[in-house]
Design a protein around this motif. Structure first.
Motif, short mmCIF file in Angstrom:
data_model
loop_
_atom_site.label_atom_id
_atom_site.label_comp_id
_atom_site.label_asym_id
_atom_site.label_seq_id
_atom_site.Cartn_x
_atom_site.Cartn_y
_atom_site.Cartn_z
N THR A 189 -7.95 9.61 -9.48
CA THR A 189 -6.57 9.46 -9.04
C THR A 189 -6.55 9.33 -7.52
O THR A 189 -7.15 10.15 -6.83
N VAL A 190 -5.89 8.30 -7.04
CA VAL A 190 -5.69 8.15 -5.60
C VAL A 190 -4.19 8.28 -5.35
O VAL A 190 -3.37 7.69 -6.04
N GLU A 191 -3.84 9.08 -4.35
CA GLU A 191 -2.43 9.36 -4.08
C GLU A 191 -2.19 9.26 -2.59
O GLU A 191 -3.02 9.63 -1.76
N ALA A 192 -1.01 8.72 -2.23
CA ALA A 192 -0.61 8.62 -0.82
C ALA A 192 0.89 8.44 -0.77
O ALA A 192 1.54 8.09 -1.76
N ALA A 193 1.46 8.68 0.42
CA ALA A 193 2.88 8.38 0.64
C ALA A 193 3.10 6.89 0.43
O ALA A 193 2.18 6.08 0.61
N PRO A 194 4.32 6.48 0.03
CA PRO A 194 4.55 5.07 -0.31
C PRO A 194 4.11 4.07 0.76
O PRO A 194 3.41 3.09 0.45
N ALA A 195 4.49 4.29 2.02
CA ALA A 195 4.12 3.34 3.07
C ALA A 195 2.61 3.28 3.24
O ALA A 195 2.02 2.20 3.40
N ASP A 196 1.95 4.45 3.20
CA ASP A 196 0.50 4.48 3.34
C ASP A 196 -0.18 3.79 2.15
O ASP A 196 -1.18 3.08 2.32
N MET A 197 0.36 4.00 0.95
CA MET A 197 -0.25 3.39 -0.21
C MET A 197 -0.14 1.87 -0.15
O MET A 197 -1.10 1.14 -0.45
N LEU A 198 1.03 1.37 0.25
CA LEU A 198 1.18 -0.08 0.36
C LEU A 198 0.16 -0.65 1.34
O LEU A 198 -0.50 -1.66 1.05
N MET A 199 0.02 -0.01 2.49
CA MET A 199 -0.92 -0.51 3.49
C MET A 199 -2.36 -0.39 3.02
O MET A 199 -3.20 -1.26 3.30
N TRP A 200 -2.68 0.66 2.27
CA TRP A 200 -4.05 0.79 1.75
C TRP A 200 -4.34 -0.30 0.73
O TRP A 200 -5.41 -0.92 0.77
#
Length: 242
Positions: free
Chosen positions: A200-211
Motif C-alpha cells: 500500500t502506498v499512501e500520500a496526501a492528494p497533491a503529493d500522490m498526483l505528483m508522484w
C-alpha cells in the motif's frame, strides 16, 4: 456530475502561475530533462493549439505541428490559451469531438485533460523557477490520480498492449479517503475499487498526483507491506506517462 466550473477555474489559475513562474527562460526544468522553462511554455502552447485544431468542425490539419518558430513564446502562450478557452466557452462539455480516449469523444474530456495537464506543467515551471510548488486542490488531485491510473495506465495498457507485466501482486494506491487497487497482469493493468494488496502506498492528494506523474520522489509516500511494490508501480507509471 463532473465539476466543469471547477476544471475551468483550475485551468485559469494554473495557467497564470505557469505563465508567470520565474524570470529566466533558460532555467532548466528538472522534471523534463533537456527542457528549459521556455521550452516548457512552448510545449504547453503547442498542446493547447493542437486541441483547438482537433475541436475545429472542419477537422484537424493534415500536418502538425505548424511552424511557430517566428512567434515569441509569451504571445504564443497567451494566444493558444485564449483560443482554447474560447472553444470551451463556445462548446458544451457534451459536444462531440475527437479524442485519443475512445470511451469519451466529447469536449468535456479535453476540459478535464487540459486542467490536469496544466496543473502538472505548472508544477514543472515552479520547479524550474526554484519557487515552492503550489499544491493542487484535493478534489482536482484525486480526479487526476483517477485519470492517470484508469486511463493512462489501465486503459492504455490494454489498448496499446504496452507495459504488460507478469501477473504481479496487487498494489493499493490510497489517498484522500479513496483507494485504487492496481493489479498488473499479462493482459494489461486492472484497476479495482477494493481487494487485498501486497503493498500500500499512501500520500496526501497533491503529493500522490505528483508522484504518479513522477514529479515527486518516494519521500512523499507512506508505504506498508512489501516495499518492492513501490518500484513496480513506479515503473508502470513511467511507462504510462512518457
Amino acid at each position: 456530475m463532473p465539476d466543469w466550473t471547477g476544471y475551468r477555474a483550475a485551468l485559469a489559475a494554473d495557467f497564470a502561475l505557469l505563465r508567470d513562474a520565474g524570470e529566466d527562460p533558460t532555467a532548466t526544468v528538472p522534471t523534463c530533462p533537456g527542457w528549459t522553462l521556455d521550452d516548457l511554455r512552448r510545449h504547453v502552447a503547442h498542446v493547447y493549439l493542437h486541441k483547438v485544431a482537433g475541436m475545429d468542425p472542419a477537422g484537424p490539419p493534415e500536418t502538425w505541428p505548424p511552424d511557430l518558430s517566428g512567434e515569441a513564446t509569451g504571445p504564443l502562450l497567451d494566444r493558444s490559451y485564449a483560443a482554447l478557452t474560447a472553444d470551451f466557452e463556445r462548446l458544451t462539455p457534451e459536444t462531440a469531438t475527437p479524442t485519443w480516449y475512445e470511451p469519451d469523444q466529447t469536449v468535456g474530456f479535453w476540459i478535464r485533460r487540459m486542467a490536469l495537464e496544466t496543473a502538472v506543467h505548472r508544477a514543472d515551471a515552479e520547479l524550474a523557477a526554484g519557487t515552492p510548488v503550489t499544491p493542487v486542490g484535493d478534489a482536482l488531485a484525486l480526479d487526476g490520480a483517477d485519470e492517470v491510473l484508469r486511463i493512462m495506465l489501465a486503459w492504455g495498457s490494454v489498448k496499446y498492449e504496452e507495459f504488460r507485466e507478469a501477473d504481479l501482486p496487487t498494489i493499493e494506491v490510497r489517498s484522500g479517503g479513496r483507494s485504487w487497487f492496481v493489479r498488473p497482469t499479462t493482459r494489461g493493468v486492472v484497476i479495482d475499487e477494493d481487494g487485498e494488496a501486497a503493498t500500500t502506498v499512501e500520500a496526501a492528494p497533491a503529493d500522490m498526483l505528483m508522484w504518479l506523474w513522477r514529479r515527486a520522489g518516494d519521500e512523499v509516500l507512506t508505504v506498508t507491506g512489501d516495499p518492492a511494490g513501490v518500484a513496480v508501480l513506479r515503473g508502470l507509471m513511467k511507462d504510462a506517462t512518457e
